[in-house]
Write an enzyme that holds these catalytic residues in place. Structure first.
Site, PDB file in Angstrom:
ATOM      1  N   CYS A 172     -47.777  75.888 147.746  1.00 25.89           N
ATOM      2  CA  CYS A 172     -47.457  74.477 147.520  1.00 25.89           C
ATOM      3  C   CYS A 172     -48.500  73.781 146.645  1.00 25.89           C
ATOM      4  O   CYS A 172     -48.186  72.811 145.953  1.00 25.89           O
ATOM      5  CB  CYS A 172     -47.328  73.761 148.860  1.00 25.89           C
ATOM      6  SG  CYS A 172     -46.104  74.513 149.947  1.00 25.89           S
TER       7      CYS A 172
ATOM      8  N   CYS B 299     -42.357  78.935 145.453  1.00 28.86           N
ATOM      9  CA  CYS B 299     -41.644  78.574 146.680  1.00 28.86           C
ATOM     10  C   CYS B 299     -41.040  79.839 147.290  1.00 28.86           C
ATOM     11  O   CYS B 299     -39.837  79.957 147.485  1.00 28.86           O
ATOM     12  CB  CYS B 299     -40.560  77.535 146.373  1.00 28.86           C
ATOM     13  SG  CYS B 299     -39.981  76.642 147.830  1.00 28.86           S
TER      14      CYS B 299
ATOM     15  N   GLU C  26     -27.327  88.648 135.740  1.00 29.27           N
ATOM     16  CA  GLU C  26     -27.059  87.872 136.954  1.00 29.27           C
ATOM     17  C   GLU C  26     -26.433  88.732 138.040  1.00 29.27           C
ATOM     18  O   GLU C  26     -26.766  88.599 139.219  1.00 29.27           O
ATOM     19  CB  GLU C  26     -26.154  86.678 136.636  1.00 29.27           C
ATOM     20  CG  GLU C  26     -26.869  85.535 135.929  1.00 29.27           C
ATOM     21  CD  GLU C  26     -27.978  84.927 136.772  1.00 29.27           C
ATOM     22  OE1 GLU C  26     -27.787  84.777 137.989  1.00 29.27           O
ATOM     23  OE2 GLU C  26     -29.050  84.617 136.223  1.00 29.27           O
TER      24      GLU C  26
ATOM     25  N   CYS D 256     -41.791  66.849 148.548  1.00 31.26           N
ATOM     26  CA  CYS D 256     -41.175  67.901 149.380  1.00 31.26           C
ATOM     27  C   CYS D 256     -41.238  67.526 150.855  1.00 31.26           C
ATOM     28  O   CYS D 256     -42.319  67.371 151.434  1.00 31.26           O
ATOM     29  CB  CYS D 256     -41.877  69.235 149.135  1.00 31.26           C
ATOM     30  SG  CYS D 256     -41.215  70.587 150.121  1.00 31.26           S
TER      31      CYS D 256
ATOM     32  N   CYS E  71     -47.297  73.657 143.223  1.00 33.23           N
ATOM     33  CA  CYS E  71     -45.889  73.318 142.978  1.00 33.23           C
ATOM     34  C   CYS E  71     -45.732  71.921 142.378  1.00 33.23           C
ATOM     35  O   CYS E  71     -46.293  70.950 142.908  1.00 33.23           O
ATOM     36  CB  CYS E  71     -45.108  73.402 144.289  1.00 33.23           C
ATOM     37  SG  CYS E  71     -43.353  73.011 144.080  1.00 33.23           S
TER      38      CYS E  71
END
Length: 363
Positions: A211, A204, A49, A220, A214
């Site tokens: 899209c 995204c 991370e 959205c 997605c």
DNA sequence: AACTCGGGGCT
DNA sequence: AGCCCAGAGTT
């Protein structure tokens, strides 16, 4: 892919099916074989991370592998020298994060008996760990329920809810955290968070989001408005000033003098050739500061390095060392660098390039 | 040349 | 609370 969005089963904790759609998508299309996912221990997720905060996955993977080979456990990292950690960080940038990582490992060793903290409050006390990183560790490694809000998640949420404003602004960030909390499921939190990050990284994306693939396209708001490219809003532009510096490549017997930079600020803790103003008398400086008498100097072409808030124009000067005062050179914070000797030190990218060019000229 | 990224730190 | 800072890669 046909672009059809399957109707989503709703549940009490996920009335709009948002989390369910992300989890189902993740199981089919998400990333499941990244090195820090196998095994996904707290330590490995933490290191990944921190690296991923500043760099994309493809770049991080080899750094992560080298890091784990060298520091396979928290104890190994806590017992390491900072120079060894910075060396493995060379080229990644944001070197304060390597320092924080190292510091935090030592704090866990001392304050927690070497056992990685398992609550968000204890994690937030550690340097370099904020809310999103703490949530990612506890969720991905331990399956706890926490929202995350990294760059990918911000983009997904900003589009899905058409959130106006730059996410760096406190108000906008607060709104995004609230939305993140709202969508975070009670079950399968790790799969959900991983799915949100994968969605932001693969579909995204910043420009030309895909899209049609997605799982969230049906709800959205940005897509409904056909304004996907306008969320999230970019950081307000600013003009970058230009700073100039001289870098002295002082060579002796195939080695180059490097000095350690101050622990904080630009390139904190890294090693760098001596620097001075362009107008400075560097011949006198070499003698006064390092006890070195240098031979005929040759200017190298200027090179420009861009930071987030200024440009740095580096004017290198090469000069052979003709005589040195041996007593002065053994001070800490000074070293004669040779690419082939095993110097353990972190180098900024343009410095590494400079030393590489020097090596090629000799060869 | 513009854009990206989470956290620390200063005011 | 609201700025500013940090770096290299990508586009």
């Amino acid at each position: 892919m046909d672009g059809n969005i399957t109707p989503l089963p709703a549940s009490a904790s996920d009335p709009d099916g948002f989390a369910h759609a992300v989890i189902a998508w993740q199981a089919q299309h998400g990333r499941r074989d990244l090195p820090w996912q196998n095994p996904a221990t707290s330590y490995r997720v933490w290191v990944s991370e921190i690296m991923l905060q500043q760099t994309q996955v493809a770049t991080v993977v080899p750094y992560f592998q080298r890091f784990m080979a060298r520091f396979p456990t928290l104890a190994a990292l806590a017992g390491a020298e900072l120079d060894d950690v910075l060396q493995l960080w060379t080229g990644l940038g944001y070197y304060a994060r390597a320092r924080h990582l190292h510091q935090a490992a030592r704090r866990i060793d001392i304050d927690h008996g070497g056992r990685f903290p398992t609550t968000i409050d204890r994690l937030l006390e550690l340097p370099g760990i904020g809310r999103s990183t703490a949530g990612a560790i506890l969720s991905l490694a331990l399956g706890q329920r926490h929202p995350i809000l990294d760059g990918n998640v911000k983009r997904v949420l900003a589009r899905y809810h058409a959130v106006p404003g730059w996410p760096g602004r406190a108000k906008v960030q607060h709104r995004l955290w609230t939305l993140a909390e709202h969508h975070t499921p009670r079950q399968q939190n790790a799969a959900y968070n991983q799915g949100m990050m994968d969605l932001g990284a693969s579909l995204c994306i910043r420009v030309r989001p895909r899209c049609e693939l997605c799982p969230l396209a049906g709800g959205c708001a940005a897509r409904r408005l056909a304004r996907q490219n306008q969320f999230p809003e970019p950081r307000p532009a600013k003009v970058k000033p230009v700073r100039q510096t001289r870098m002295l490549l002082l060579q002796q017997a195939g080695r180059v003098l490097l000095v350690r930079r101050p622990p904080a600020g630009v390139w904190g803790g890294l090693w760098c050739p001596p620097q001075c103003d362009l107008e400075a008398d560097y011949v006198a400086l070499c003698r006064r500061q390092f006890g070195l008498r240098i031979g005929p100097a040759r200017a190298w072409p200027m090179r420009r390095h861009t930071f987030s808030h200024f440009h740095l124009e580096i004017h290198p000067v090469y000069a052979p060392v003709q005589a040195e005062d041996p007593s002065i050179m053994d001070r800490p914070g000074h070293l004669w660098y040779n690419e082939h000797s095993s110097n353990r030190c972190g180098l900024a990218a343009p410095v590494r390039q400079l030393l590489q060019d020097l090596e090629e000229i000799r060869a």
